[in-house]
Design an enzyme around this catalytic site. Structure first.
Site, PDB file in Angstrom:
ATOM      1  N   ILE A   1      -5.392 -11.349  -2.004  1.00  0.00           N
ATOM      2  CA  ILE A   1      -4.960 -10.591  -0.833  1.00  0.00           C
ATOM      3  C   ILE A   1      -3.453 -10.381  -0.835  1.00  0.00           C
ATOM      4  CG2 ILE A   1      -4.681 -10.773   1.676  1.00  0.00           C
ATOM      5  CD1 ILE A   1      -7.841 -11.918  -0.153  1.00  0.00           C
ATOM      6  N   ASP A   2      -2.677 -11.403  -1.195  1.00  0.00           N
ATOM      7  CA  ASP A   2      -1.220 -11.296  -1.137  1.00  0.00           C
ATOM      8  C   ASP A   2      -0.692 -10.279  -2.141  1.00  0.00           C
ATOM      9  OD1 ASP A   2       0.833 -12.129   0.449  1.00  0.00           O
ATOM     10  OD2 ASP A   2       1.059 -14.092  -0.441  1.00  0.00           O
ATOM     11  N   ASP A   3      -1.178 -10.324  -3.376  1.00  0.00           N
ATOM     12  CA  ASP A   3      -0.721  -9.360  -4.372  1.00  0.00           C
ATOM     13  C   ASP A   3      -1.152  -7.949  -4.026  1.00  0.00           C
ATOM     14  OD1 ASP A   3       0.694 -10.407  -6.939  1.00  0.00           O
ATOM     15  OD2 ASP A   3      -0.725 -11.969  -6.393  1.00  0.00           O
TER      16      ASP A   3
ATOM     17  N   ALA B   1       1.139  -6.735  -1.234  1.00  0.00           N
ATOM     18  CA  ALA B   1       2.479  -6.551  -1.780  1.00  0.00           C
ATOM     19  C   ALA B   1       2.546  -5.300  -2.654  1.00  0.00           C
ATOM     20  CB  ALA B   1       2.891  -7.776  -2.580  1.00  0.00           C
TER      21      ALA B   1
ATOM     22  N   ARG C   1       1.238 -12.484   6.475  1.00  0.00           N
ATOM     23  CA  ARG C   1       1.719 -11.409   5.605  1.00  0.00           C
ATOM     24  C   ARG C   1       0.793 -10.206   5.632  1.00  0.00           C
ATOM     25  NH1 ARG C   1       5.553 -11.468   2.219  1.00  0.00           N
ATOM     26  NH2 ARG C   1       4.423 -10.391   0.556  1.00  0.00           N
TER      27      ARG C   1
END
Length: 625
Positions: A371-373, A376, A445
């Site tokens: 999810i974070d990548d 981003a 985030r």
């Protein structure tokens, strides 16, 4: 102040542009200490293949350089005492390298530390595996899951795919190794007998007793399916071997993780493959391809962080004013578009109606998005989505994948959806290795991305659900914890930015508590710094000296909350400007974690990207006031 800030912003931009790789990515090291370096030496010496002596010599120098005066090795600078598991691994690797004599003063110091701190019997599960499979210890019951458990159906209350993808990647080969009690020991292997102190504490039996109820439950389930299948044990081993093969990336690594690939190589040997088997040769080559240079010596990265670095840095540079038409942004965008996933991964099991569209962390990753990548990468593409249809298609696929990954509790985890079975808490390493539950940092985030970069309504049911979940996670003093960063500063920063991005006001009690907490923990030098011990103690532990990264996170939150510059903010900005060249201190201390208490991360890109983001935000908000 404004001139200094602008000058520092331009200096960071120019530095980052100059250090972009030809393929459009940024290849800053993903440094995780020396354990992988130790394992590479042991692997090469154990298999006795055609070895790269320059590599082994360099890794040996790196390990020696990281030893402390008391003879121990530490996971981080202020670890209260040396780390027994890391010290045993280092002692072993240095001896088997062939370049350090056992009577070397440094090894004698290490031996003294080991003996005084519980001996070789006191190492953790992963070091036990390393010692057992190379013939230095007898195999014990290290991980009490019966191998047949991997065949339990998905309808069973606990099954293989309830384990996090990171856990599965490591457990699949570990189960094969533990089941066969596989041993491979070269003739030149050192003897570590003098590290045993002979105390019988029955620790493993005590730990087993604590998990006995869940193991009994799993074994009962296995007995039920044994009635319908012949040779369940053999089928389970074959299933695990096939799982490893099917999840091997193009470079030969298992999920592009060092530890999983390391175990997989030995698991293939346990299954009867020759050490010259193409799968083993390719896996070793894949591990070598992740090697980088730090302070003049080689370091075996746990994985590469190219996608993560590139998405963060491209977005930061664009936000600082570099146009999308700049060659640096064009190359970064082309790189990231190539790295968007088109294959189904294990995430499909818990989200069967979702199509691929996420991004992974490493350069080689094709089946393990997170999810974070993904958020981003989408941030870095957000200014381009209206210019060409290909950008819009990538954008839509990525957004849909993120939204589909929200957990039922309202938060987001790292890799998959609803991989938070509470029964796993009864197993060793349940929350760290086995669980992928909702976390503050991922949820914060993701909320910030959805609120700041998309046109999704702020009162959308998914946003409201995530917001509610975040509020329930705040600690009384105003902080939030985290999963991947150190620790309360990181969690508080992500939560604050996420909540403010979806129209939670800066006058909300939760935001005020967070602001007061961040202000209260500022160091006298104007910066912020948090110890890795926070995630072990589960309470804030200050680092005696500030870091650029922690300072940037705390300042970013305070600048976002505040409608005017405060003395706290001004002191923090002064720290970022005046201490921008403290490379040695930054490189020595990790600000990320992979497994609390055992695995910490220093991202070499962080000392540039987060100060840049924070300085730009400060300059835009306060430079005319």
């Amino acid at each position: 102040m404004g001139v200094n800030v602008e000058g520092q912003i331009n200096e960071l931009i120019n530095k980052l542009i100059s250090e972009q790789a030809e393929d459009g990515s940024w290849k800053y090291p993903f440094e995780t200490g020396i354990l992988t370096d130790c394992c590479m030496i042991i692997l090469l010496r154990t298999l006795q293949l055609e070895e790269d002596e320059d590599l082994i010599k360099s890794l040996t120098r790196r390990i020696l350089n990281e030893q402390y005066e008391d003879g121990a090795w530490r996971l981080f600078l202020d670890e209260e005492r040396g780390n027994i598991s890391l010290t045993v691994s280092s002692y072993y690797a240095l001896q088997i390298s062939g370049y350090v004599d056992r009577n070397n003063p440094k090894l004698l110091q290490a031996k003294k530390f080991i003996i005084e701190n519980g001996g070789i019997e006191s190492v953790n599960m992963f070091t036990n595996v390393l010692l057992s499979l190379t013939g230095q210890k007898e195999w014990e019951v290290l991980f009490p899951i019966p191998v047949e458990a991997v065949l339990l159906p998905k309808s069973f209350p606990v099954n293989f795919f309830d384990i996090s993808v990171f856990g599965r990647a490591n457990i699949a080969p570990l189960l094969i190794l533990a089941d066969s009690k596989f041993v491979i020991k070269p003739l030149s292997s050192p003897k570590l007998n003098d590290l045993f102190i002979g105390e019988s504490k029955n620790r493993k039996e005590e730990e087993m007793e604590e998990t006995r109820s869940i193991i009994d439950f799993i074994e009962h389930g296995i007995k039920e399916i044994e009635e319908w299948h012949n040779d369940l044990h053999g089928k389970a081993i074959e299933y695990l071997e096939d799982y490893m093969i099917q999840h091997t990336e193009a470079d030969g690594t298992l999920y592009s993780y060092f530890s999983a690939t390391f175990y997989m190589i030995y698991a293939f040997l346990a299954r009867g493959k020759s050490k010259n088997d193409p799968k083993i040769i390719k896996a070793i080559s894949g591990l070598k391809s992740m090697i980088c240079v730090i302070n003049g010596n080689y370091h075996c990265q746990y994985t590469t962080a190219n996608v993560w670095n590139t998405s963060l840095l491209s977005d930061a540079i664009q936000n600082a004013g570099v146009p999308t038409s700049h060659p640096t942004i064009i190359k970064a965008t082309e790189y990231l578009l190539k790295k968007q996933h088109n294959k189904f991964g294990d995430w499909k099991i818990h989200s069967p109606r979702t199509l691929p569209g996420g991004w992974g962390f490493s350069n080689i990753n094709t089946i393990n998005p997170d999810i974070d990548d993904t958020s981003a990468s989408l941030r870095s593409l957000s200014r381009l989505i209206h210019t060409q249809p290909m950008y819009q298609q990538s954008w839509n696929r990525g957004i849909q994948w993120i939204l589909s990954m929200q957990n039922d509790d309202g938060g987001w985890a790292s890799f998959e959806r609803n991989v938070d079975n509470p029964l796993l808490n009864f197993l060793p390493y349940g929350k760290g290795l086995l669980m992928d539950a909702s976390s503050t940092d991922l949820t914060g985030r993701t909320l910030e991305f959805l609120g700041m970069y998309t046109d999704i309504r702020k009162d959308h049911p998914q946003i409201k659900k995530a917001t509610k979940w975040l509020f329930t996670r705040q600690n009384k003093e105003g902080s939030w914890d985290s999963r991947w960063g150190i620790y309360f500063i990181y969690g508080t920063w992500t939560a604050v930015l996420g909540l403010l991005a979806v129209n939670i006001g800066s006058d909300h009690p939760a935001i005020i508590r967070a602001k007061n907490w961040l202000t209260r923990i500022q160091n006298a030098d104007g910066g912020w710094g948090e110890s890795c011990r926070s995630d072990i103690a589960k309470k804030y532990v200050a680092l005696k000296k500030s870091t650029l990264t922690h300072t940037a996170w705390a300042l970013d939150a305070l600048i976002t909350i505040s409608d005017k510059e405060t003395p706290t903010i001004r002191k923090g900005i002064n720290f970022l400007i005046n201490e921008a060249d403290i490379k040695e201190r930054e490189n020595a201390y990790p600000v990320g974690q992979g497994l609390g208490g055992q695995f910490y991360i220093h991202y070499h890109s962080y000392q540039y990207v987060w100060p840049l983001i924070t300085l730009v935000k400060y300059n835009k908000k306060f430079k005319h006031k």
